[in-house]
Design an enzyme around this catalytic site. Structure first.
Site, mmCIF file in Angstrom:
data_model
loop_
_atom_site.group_PDB
_atom_site.id
_atom_site.type_symbol
_atom_site.label_atom_id
_atom_site.label_comp_id
_atom_site.label_asym_id
_atom_site.label_seq_id
_atom_site.Cartn_x
_atom_site.Cartn_y
_atom_site.Cartn_z
ATOM 1 N N SER A 51 -21.465 47.965 -49.870
ATOM 2 C CA SER A 51 -21.578 47.420 -48.482
ATOM 3 C C SER A 51 -22.852 46.614 -48.567
ATOM 4 O O SER A 51 -23.779 46.539 -49.401
ATOM 5 C CB SER A 51 -21.494 48.841 -47.638
ATOM 6 O OG SER A 51 -22.375 48.462 -46.238
ATOM 7 N N TYR A 84 -25.662 56.964 -46.235
ATOM 8 C CA TYR A 84 -24.535 55.849 -46.402
ATOM 9 C C TYR A 84 -25.304 54.685 -47.295
ATOM 10 O O TYR A 84 -24.770 54.409 -48.365
ATOM 11 C CB TYR A 84 -23.839 55.403 -45.397
ATOM 12 C CG TYR A 84 -22.828 54.397 -45.437
ATOM 13 C CD1 TYR A 84 -21.546 54.761 -45.781
ATOM 14 C CD2 TYR A 84 -23.490 53.116 -45.293
ATOM 15 C CE1 TYR A 84 -20.350 54.014 -45.837
ATOM 16 C CE2 TYR A 84 -22.240 52.183 -45.340
ATOM 17 C CZ TYR A 84 -21.098 52.453 -45.722
ATOM 18 O OH TYR A 84 -19.919 51.569 -45.788
HETATM 19 P P1 NAD Z 1 -11.113 53.029 -43.512
HETATM 20 O O1 NAD Z 1 -11.469 54.322 -42.983
HETATM 21 O O2 NAD Z 1 -10.418 52.195 -42.631
HETATM 22 O O3 NAD Z 1 -10.329 53.251 -44.989
HETATM 23 C C1 NAD Z 1 -10.859 54.402 -45.770
HETATM 24 C C2 NAD Z 1 -9.704 54.819 -46.582
HETATM 25 O O4 NAD Z 1 -10.357 55.777 -47.250
HETATM 26 C C3 NAD Z 1 -8.974 55.884 -45.505
HETATM 27 O O5 NAD Z 1 -7.591 55.532 -45.852
HETATM 28 C C4 NAD Z 1 -9.360 57.315 -46.164
HETATM 29 O O6 NAD Z 1 -8.120 58.126 -46.021
HETATM 30 C C5 NAD Z 1 -9.670 57.120 -47.608
HETATM 31 N N1 NAD Z 1 -10.540 58.006 -48.136
HETATM 32 C C6 NAD Z 1 -11.416 58.607 -47.417
HETATM 33 N N2 NAD Z 1 -12.124 59.668 -48.131
HETATM 34 C C7 NAD Z 1 -11.423 59.609 -49.285
HETATM 35 C C8 NAD Z 1 -11.359 60.483 -50.557
HETATM 36 N N3 NAD Z 1 -12.088 61.304 -50.870
HETATM 37 N N4 NAD Z 1 -10.557 60.092 -51.519
HETATM 38 C C9 NAD Z 1 -9.342 59.204 -51.219
HETATM 39 N N5 NAD Z 1 -9.346 58.465 -50.281
HETATM 40 C C10 NAD Z 1 -10.326 58.707 -49.084
HETATM 41 O O7 NAD Z 1 -12.395 52.195 -43.849
HETATM 42 P P2 NAD Z 1 -12.556 50.766 -44.647
HETATM 43 O O8 NAD Z 1 -13.628 49.992 -43.736
HETATM 44 O O9 NAD Z 1 -11.377 50.084 -45.066
HETATM 45 O O10 NAD Z 1 -13.775 51.275 -45.745
HETATM 46 C C11 NAD Z 1 -13.263 50.856 -47.141
HETATM 47 C C12 NAD Z 1 -14.576 50.881 -47.949
HETATM 48 O O11 NAD Z 1 -15.163 49.680 -47.563
HETATM 49 C C13 NAD Z 1 -15.349 52.025 -47.873
HETATM 50 O O12 NAD Z 1 -15.996 52.291 -49.005
HETATM 51 C C14 NAD Z 1 -16.336 51.758 -46.986
HETATM 52 O O13 NAD Z 1 -17.537 52.309 -47.178
HETATM 53 C C15 NAD Z 1 -16.772 50.287 -47.213
HETATM 54 N N6 NAD Z 1 -17.118 49.250 -46.321
HETATM 55 C C16 NAD Z 1 -16.705 49.177 -44.939
HETATM 56 C C17 NAD Z 1 -17.199 48.512 -44.019
HETATM 57 C C18 NAD Z 1 -16.661 48.305 -42.731
HETATM 58 O O14 NAD Z 1 -17.161 47.664 -41.751
HETATM 59 N N7 NAD Z 1 -15.371 48.732 -42.338
HETATM 60 C C19 NAD Z 1 -18.238 47.567 -44.356
HETATM 61 C C20 NAD Z 1 -18.926 47.805 -45.634
HETATM 62 C C21 NAD Z 1 -18.350 48.545 -46.630
#
Ligand code: NAD
Length: 580
Positions: A451, A464
């Protein structure tokens, strides 16, 4: 061993394996003899009738002196004589060749294609193709094209050196032992009892004739060399003598073509005999119309070159956190590019929905329920993937959860939760699948979703940001460690992306009512920013394609990355802002 009379020379021919099986003819290069194939013969002889021979000038074959004895015409007549002896009349053989053996074998499959059922070539291109390739680069002298042509020009230094009279022969006589040492140190090819052959000094001196008789003439006056024989070109990407770029445009001459890149040096049959034997056998089984496993069929689809071939055709891609947001978009992007996908998520229902969407795009897709923080479950998951679908080519460790609040409001349990999913999930996925990729020996790529929080400290995201900074460093360390195995590692660092993460993020130290208010506020802000997860997915595919190390996605992530590097002090001031 027995002797075959070639064009005015005696050729030492060696047979092994099952005489009733398909005949595989292995043709060695310079300055080797048939013993360069020892490891490969061992691995092929259970299934095939394996034939090797010392080409004229090498090992136990006659060693005529003078360039006139080493022309393509003579070499082709020798090969035809060997074929007449070892193959039943009218029966085609499978040709496998290296270095100069491959150069002459290209001549063979282009001039007597009726004799060959398939051809596997490595580290030895068709000289006519090289000449056309070089001309095409020089005709359009962009900096990129000039660089490619120069790279191959430098790799060919020894070809020019071999044109000088007497000196190469003299050097071979005094320096054969040194060559053996260089082979070990530079190429990682140790000497064995049979390799390099005891005749190395004489083979090296005589074989110079191959270069003098053919090279310059062919490069100056290239012909139109085409073949309908199904060809597999294994491309060692660390070859010091043959540029991997030479295969560009090859399909024009070889319509039935497969390319197999491998992160290896020039003597790949000695450094990676298991992989080469597997690929040779698979190519032969394929052209014979034999039965293939799902994994093998996928690998072949991946290797096949065609105008309609998509970038990740035949790759197996595993994505965690695939039930939503960035994970789902990544699965669909890979599916669109022809990959077979494994969508894994804590929530099986959403993972299944992702797989369903991927199938609508025409991909083969599977859904798994997995908690990435569970060590034993991840081990089972990795085993199941390998057993049911094979070793993945790309793994995207993407599952993650959000957590916000001040440091003193985070309980040890909060910390454990974030680190277990965001960091340990990535450690498990990387460890288990990297081990499979290393064992397979065909490279691969690991993508870890970090991130922008990894390099932008903030008072409201202590757990985080720490987890993501650790993911970034883990990815860098892993990248350094796995580079020698041809496995790339990328850390993706998105900024604000409109996904479900705001709905599930925990705002610690707040009442239920305040939590819900904070979530809604965050959701609104993320929706307003309006950067879709499919744009992150596109960057993930590009990172794999171009083997990029760190990829900040979104303008705020790129800015954050820049400021963290040029002005960490400014970053520290920004970290104090109280948001949310
Ligand atoms: P999201 O919540 O839409 O998707 C995350 C998915 O991970 C969900 O389907 C959830 O069920 C699954 N998950 C959670 N815990 C889990 C576990 N223990 N085992 C297996 N699956 C699990 O979020 P997203 O934004 O798509 O996030 C994806 C990645 O991107 C994450 O690592 C997040 O930290 C990172 N990220 C997101 C953003 C943002 O702004 N959305 C920014 C930077 C980084």
């Amino acid at each position: 061993m027995f002797t075959v009379r070639g064009d005015g020379v005696d050729l030492a021919v060696f047979e092994d394996g099952d005489p009733a099986g398909e005949t595989v003819l292995l043709v060695h290069g310079y300055p080797d003899t048939h013993t360069v194939w020892d490891e490969l013969v061992e691995r092929l002889k259970d299934r095939f009738h394996v034939v090797t021979y010392d080409v004229r000038g090498a090992g136990g074959s006659s060693r005529p002196s003078g360039r006139g004895h080493y022309t393509f015409e003579k070499l082709m007549a020798d090969m035809a004589a060997v074929l007449d002896t070892v193959a039943a009349p009218g029966k085609k053989v499978h040709l496998v060749a290296h270095d100069w053996g491959a150069i002459q074998s290209w001549e063979a499959v282009c001039t007597m294609p009726e004799r060959f059922a398939s051809f596997t070539s490595f580290s030895g291109p068709c000289l006519d193709h090289v000449a056309h390739w070089t001309r095409s680069k020089l005709r359009r002298p962009s900096p990129h094209n000039l660089r490619l042509a120069a790279q191959q020009g430098v790799r060919s230094w020894y070809i020019y050196a071999f044109q000088t009279p007497v000196l190469p022969e003299l050097l071979w006589r005094i320096g054969a032992k040194r060559f053996t040492r260089i082979l070990k140190v530079v190429e990682g090819v140790p000497a064995t009892g049979t390799y390099p052959a005891k005749t190395l000094a004489r083979d090296g001196a005589a074989g110079v004739g191959l270069y003098r008789a053919n090279m310059l003439e062919r490069l100056r006056h290239p012909g139109d060399r085409r073949t309908g024989v199904p060809v597999q070109v294994i491309v060692p990407t660390k070859d010091l003598f043959v540029s991997p770029h030479l295969v560009g445009g090859l399909q024009k001459w070889v319509p039935d073509l497969r390319l197999r890149p491998i992160h290896a040096g020039h003597w790949v049959q000695r450094t990676h005999p298991d992989v080469i034997a597997r690929w040779v056998a698979l190519h032969i089984t394929d052209v014979q119309g034999g039965t293939l496993t799902d994994t093998e069929t996928r690998a072949l689809r991946h290797a096949r070159v065609g105008s309609e071939r998509r970038r990740f055709e035949g790759d197996l891609v595993v994505v965690t956190g695939a039930g939503s947001g960035i994970g789902r978009a990544t699965v669909l992007a890979f599916a669109e590019q022809g990959a077979q996908v494994v969508a894994a998520d804590l929530n099986l229902e959403t993972a299944e929905h992702t797989a369903e969407l991927a199938r609508l795009l025409g991909a083969t897709a599977h859904a798994y329920r997995i908690d990435v923080s569970d060590t034993a479950a991840m081990e089972e998951f990795a085993k199941a993937v390998r057993h049911e679908h094979g070793v993945p080519d790309v793994v995207v460790n993407n599952a993650g959860i959000g957590m916000a609040g001040s440091f003193l409001d985070h309980t040890p349990e909060d910390w454990r939760k974030v680190l277990d999913v965001n960091l340990w999930g990535v450690i498990h996925g990387s460890r288990l699948f990297a081990a499979q990729m290393v064992e397979r020996g065909e490279g691969g790529h690991i993508v870890n979703t970090a991130s922008a929080a990894a390099f932008t400290p903030s008072r409201i995201l202590p757990a985080y940001s720490t987890s993501k900074a650790a993911v970034l460093m883990l990815s860098e360390c892993l990248r350094a460690d796995l580079a020698s195995q041809g496995i790339g590692v990328s850390a993706i660092c998105p900024g604000i992306v409109n996904t479900g993460i705001t709905r599930s993020s925990q705002f610690v130290g707040k009442s239920a009512q305040d939590q819900s208010r904070s979530r809604k506020r965050a959701q609104r802000a993320y929706a307003l920013r309006n950067f879709g997860p499919e744009r992150v997915a596109a960057q993930i595919l590009a990172a794999v394609r171009d083997d990029r190390a760190v990829v900040p996605v979104t303008i705020e992530a790129r800015l954050g990355y820049l400021i963290s590097r040029i002005s960490p002090g400014a970053m520290r001031l920004l970290a104090r802002l109280k948001v949310g």
